[in-house]
Design a protein around this motif. Sequence first.
Motif, PDB file in Angstrom:
ATOM      1  N   LEU A   1       0.826  -1.208   0.000  1.00  0.00           N
ATOM      2  CA  LEU A   1       0.000   0.000   0.000  1.00  0.00           C
ATOM      3  C   LEU A   1       0.861   1.260   0.000  1.00  0.00           C
ATOM      4  O   LEU A   1       1.895   1.316   0.670  1.00  0.00           O
ATOM      5  CB  LEU A   1      -0.905   0.026   1.228  1.00  0.00           C
ATOM      6  CG  LEU A   1      -2.073  -0.966   1.250  1.00  0.00           C
ATOM      7  CD1 LEU A   1      -2.806  -0.853   2.579  1.00  0.00           C
ATOM      8  CD2 LEU A   1      -3.035  -0.700   0.112  1.00  0.00           C
ATOM      9  N   ASP A   2       0.388   2.241  -0.739  1.00  0.00           N
ATOM     10  CA  ASP A   2       0.978   3.584  -0.680  1.00  0.00           C
ATOM     11  C   ASP A   2       0.179   4.398   0.319  1.00  0.00           C
ATOM     12  O   ASP A   2      -0.955   4.076   0.654  1.00  0.00           O
ATOM     13  CB  ASP A   2       0.878   4.279  -2.037  1.00  0.00           C
ATOM     14  CG  ASP A   2       1.977   3.864  -2.976  1.00  0.00           C
ATOM     15  OD1 ASP A   2       2.938   3.249  -2.506  1.00  0.00           O
ATOM     16  OD2 ASP A   2       1.857   4.157  -4.188  1.00  0.00           O
ATOM     17  N   LYS A   3       0.751   5.533   0.736  1.00  0.00           N
ATOM     18  CA  LYS A   3       0.010   6.408   1.642  1.00  0.00           C
ATOM     19  C   LYS A   3      -1.180   7.033   0.920  1.00  0.00           C
ATOM     20  O   LYS A   3      -2.159   7.404   1.539  1.00  0.00           O
ATOM     21  CB  LYS A   3       0.927   7.487   2.202  1.00  0.00           C
ATOM     22  CG  LYS A   3       1.961   6.916   3.143  1.00  0.00           C
ATOM     23  CD  LYS A   3       2.721   8.009   3.827  1.00  0.00           C
ATOM     24  CE  LYS A   3       3.725   7.363   4.755  1.00  0.00           C
ATOM     25  NZ  LYS A   3       4.301   8.274   5.675  1.00  0.00           N
ATOM     26  N   SER A   4      -1.090   7.092  -0.367  1.00  0.00           N
ATOM     27  CA  SER A   4      -2.196   7.693  -1.122  1.00  0.00           C
ATOM     28  C   SER A   4      -3.388   6.741  -1.195  1.00  0.00           C
ATOM     29  O   SER A   4      -4.505   7.159  -1.458  1.00  0.00           O
ATOM     30  CB  SER A   4      -1.728   8.053  -2.530  1.00  0.00           C
ATOM     31  OG  SER A   4      -1.369   6.863  -3.232  1.00  0.00           O
ATOM     32  N   GLN A   5      -3.173   5.471  -0.940  1.00  0.00           N
ATOM     33  CA  GLN A   5      -4.261   4.497  -1.032  1.00  0.00           C
ATOM     34  C   GLN A   5      -5.018   4.360   0.287  1.00  0.00           C
ATOM     35  O   GLN A   5      -6.066   3.737   0.330  1.00  0.00           O
ATOM     36  CB  GLN A   5      -3.697   3.132  -1.416  1.00  0.00           C
ATOM     37  CG  GLN A   5      -3.162   3.085  -2.837  1.00  0.00           C
ATOM     38  CD  GLN A   5      -2.517   1.742  -3.135  1.00  0.00           C
ATOM     39  OE1 GLN A   5      -1.883   1.170  -2.270  1.00  0.00           O
ATOM     40  NE2 GLN A   5      -2.680   1.292  -4.363  1.00  0.00           N
ATOM     41  N   ILE A   6      -4.536   4.921   1.359  1.00  0.00           N
ATOM     42  CA  ILE A   6      -5.180   4.798   2.663  1.00  0.00           C
ATOM     43  C   ILE A   6      -6.307   5.811   2.755  1.00  0.00           C
ATOM     44  O   ILE A   6      -6.130   6.995   2.470  1.00  0.00           O
ATOM     45  CB  ILE A   6      -4.165   5.034   3.792  1.00  0.00           C
ATOM     46  CG1 ILE A   6      -3.065   3.965   3.734  1.00  0.00           C
ATOM     47  CG2 ILE A   6      -4.851   5.005   5.151  1.00  0.00           C
ATOM     48  CD1 ILE A   6      -1.953   4.188   4.708  1.00  0.00           C
ATOM     49  N   GLU A   7      -7.497   5.367   3.135  1.00  0.00           N
ATOM     50  CA  GLU A   7      -8.656   6.239   3.331  1.00  0.00           C
ATOM     51  C   GLU A   7      -9.105   6.110   4.776  1.00  0.00           C
ATOM     52  O   GLU A   7      -9.166   5.021   5.326  1.00  0.00           O
ATOM     53  CB  GLU A   7      -9.798   5.815   2.407  1.00  0.00           C
ATOM     54  CG  GLU A   7      -9.518   6.041   0.952  1.00  0.00           C
ATOM     55  CD  GLU A   7     -10.718   5.676   0.089  1.00  0.00           C
ATOM     56  OE1 GLU A   7     -11.852   5.662   0.604  1.00  0.00           O
ATOM     57  OE2 GLU A   7     -10.491   5.393  -1.083  1.00  0.00           O
TER      58      GLU A   7
END
Length: 160
Positions: free
Chosen positions: A117-123
Amino acid sequence: MAVDVDLAYEYESYNMFDEREEEYANRIKSSRNASKRRRSIANVKVVLAALLVLVLFSAITYEKSELSKLYSENSELETELAELNNDNISLESELAQKTGLTKVEEYAENELGLQKLDKSQIEYVEIEQSTTAQTVSEGDDNIFVRIKAWFDNALEYLGL
């Protein structure tokens, strides 16, 4: 010189001599029979002692053979145990190698097509309601539930 020869015999003295002779013969026969019995008893004792020695020797020989068989079986089992321990060690190392973190990551990326996971994929999700737990009132319990609760509390107090 004149010889006084009495030609008359006393048969009673001869009868007594025959009785003594017969009694003596009977004593000799009984002593011979007793010695024969003693010899036959001694022979039986010797035979029984020989049989006892033979039985004891056989028992000891059988015990030694069984003991030898058990020792050989024990050594075979110890050899088998050593082989199984070696197999176990190799299987454990193979399992550790297959379940290592790098192997799992490679399998997930190559076989399953997964990626980190990237930090951009975390919601982040926000919940509007309160997340505290609410207790239910105990006033609605019937008499049996109260007795059971009291009994449980008493047992808990006593440490049972």
